[in-house]
Design an enzyme around this catalytic site. Sequence first.
Site, PDB file in Angstrom:
ATOM      1  N   THR A 283      19.007  24.562   5.405  1.00 29.13           N
ATOM      2  CA  THR A 283      20.200  23.790   5.069  1.00 29.13           C
ATOM      3  C   THR A 283      19.979  22.333   5.439  1.00 29.13           C
ATOM      4  OG1 THR A 283      22.578  23.511   5.473  1.00 29.13           O
ATOM      5  CG2 THR A 283      21.274  24.229   7.333  1.00 29.13           C
TER       6      THR A 283
ATOM      7  N   ASP B 115      25.269  29.909   1.383  1.00 24.99           N
ATOM      8  CA  ASP B 115      26.078  29.139   0.448  1.00 24.99           C
ATOM      9  C   ASP B 115      27.524  29.538   0.705  1.00 24.99           C
ATOM     10  OD1 ASP B 115      25.898  27.097  -1.493  1.00 24.99           O
ATOM     11  OD2 ASP B 115      26.394  28.513  -3.087  1.00 24.99           O
TER      12      ASP B 115
HETATM   13  P1  ITT Z   1      23.352  23.158   2.191  1.00 26.11           P
HETATM   14  O1  ITT Z   1      23.409  23.583   0.741  1.00 26.11           O
HETATM   15  O2  ITT Z   1      22.277  22.185   2.495  1.00 26.11           O
HETATM   16  O3  ITT Z   1      23.359  24.330   3.114  1.00 26.11           O
HETATM   17  P2  ITT Z   1      25.992  22.047   1.628  1.00 26.11           P
HETATM   18  O4  ITT Z   1      26.894  21.164   2.443  1.00 26.11           O
HETATM   19  O5  ITT Z   1      25.567  21.592   0.278  1.00 26.11           O
HETATM   20  O6  ITT Z   1      24.745  22.377   2.547  1.00 26.11           O
HETATM   21  P3  ITT Z   1      27.385  24.366   0.478  1.00 26.11           P
HETATM   22  O7  ITT Z   1      26.882  24.093  -0.883  1.00 26.11           O
HETATM   23  O8  ITT Z   1      27.322  25.778   0.987  1.00 26.11           O
HETATM   24  O9  ITT Z   1      26.646  23.473   1.574  1.00 26.11           O
HETATM   25  O10 ITT Z   1      28.859  23.902   0.751  1.00 26.11           O
HETATM   26  C1  ITT Z   1      29.829  23.762  -0.134  1.00 26.11           C
HETATM   27  C2  ITT Z   1      30.866  22.825   0.397  1.00 26.11           C
HETATM   28  O11 ITT Z   1      31.924  23.653   0.916  1.00 26.11           O
HETATM   29  C3  ITT Z   1      30.460  21.915   1.559  1.00 26.11           C
HETATM   30  O12 ITT Z   1      29.965  20.712   1.122  1.00 26.11           O
HETATM   31  C4  ITT Z   1      31.785  21.718   2.253  1.00 26.11           C
HETATM   32  O13 ITT Z   1      32.487  20.679   1.649  1.00 26.11           O
HETATM   33  C5  ITT Z   1      32.505  23.034   2.007  1.00 26.11           C
HETATM   34  N1  ITT Z   1      32.392  23.898   3.170  1.00 26.11           N
HETATM   35  C6  ITT Z   1      31.433  24.831   3.432  1.00 26.11           C
HETATM   36  N2  ITT Z   1      31.671  25.437   4.594  1.00 26.11           N
HETATM   37  C7  ITT Z   1      32.805  24.897   5.092  1.00 26.11           C
HETATM   38  C8  ITT Z   1      33.547  25.078   6.274  1.00 26.11           C
HETATM   39  O14 ITT Z   1      33.179  25.951   7.196  1.00 26.11           O
HETATM   40  N3  ITT Z   1      34.640  24.330   6.451  1.00 26.11           N
HETATM   41  C9  ITT Z   1      35.024  23.430   5.520  1.00 26.11           C
HETATM   42  N4  ITT Z   1      34.380  23.176   4.398  1.00 26.11           N
HETATM   43  C10 ITT Z   1      33.264  23.897   4.174  1.00 26.11           C
END
Ligand code: ITT
Length: 199
Positions: A8, A69
């Site tokens: 990540t 994800d």
């Molecule tokens: P990686 O793919 O590098 O792991 P990312 O930030 O792009 O990191 P995701 O695609 O999984 O991760 O995340 C989708 C979005 O959902 C992320 O950018 C956040 O805005 C939101 N998100 C994920 N987990 C969350 C949480 O625990 N609390 C609040 N928002 C969250």
Amino acid sequence: MTRLIFATNNPHKVEEIQAAIGSTLEVISLKQAGIEVEIPEPYDTLQENAAEKARVIYQLTGSDCFSEDTGLETEALAGAPGVHSARYAGQERSFEANMEKLLAELEGKTNRKARFRTVISLMLGGRPYFFEGICEGQILTRPRGDKGFGYDPVFQPLGSPLSFAQMSLEEKNRFSHRRKAAEQLVAFLRQQQSTHPQP
Ligand code: ITT
């Protein structure tokens, strides 16, 4: 202790997962592993995207690793933003713009039910394994709190009067989708170690 690369680029995720699993597993972030790569998320499901992220890092390093994800799924918007949570308001991936768009889409809607869903993909010995964690809750009408990241200020988990952004990391982990998925990962690794002990 098992060491695993966590595929990540999101430092909040690393912090939350390490706090959730304690010392049973040492999590190495991409940054700590010296890996700088933009990981693709080209698919329409959390599982496929998680699998792709772990696969890319496994191919690059040859080491066991995992990724996750996460999507925020709202009932009134038929599951949106879901798998598109990171870029809901556009390619620049702004937390503020994403929250604003979500609040605008839900304006006037009485059904505020939502859930965070995390899918972890583990690559172990070249094989993928999946673990899921869900946290049910609701979308607030305006942001509250300044901790955490992403949609935390507008998400209130079921069973708490606070938004995720009003909680410490430990409090968030009491409810969190990510903690639930991480615990399954740890339980699986423990089981693997007891059936295939390392010399
Ligand atoms: P990686 O793919 O590098 O792991 P990312 O930030 O792009 O990191 P995701 O695609 O999984 O991760 O995340 C989708 C979005 O959902 C992320 O950018 C956040 O805005 C939101 N998100 C994920 N987990 C969350 C949480 O625990 N609390 C609040 N928002 C969250």
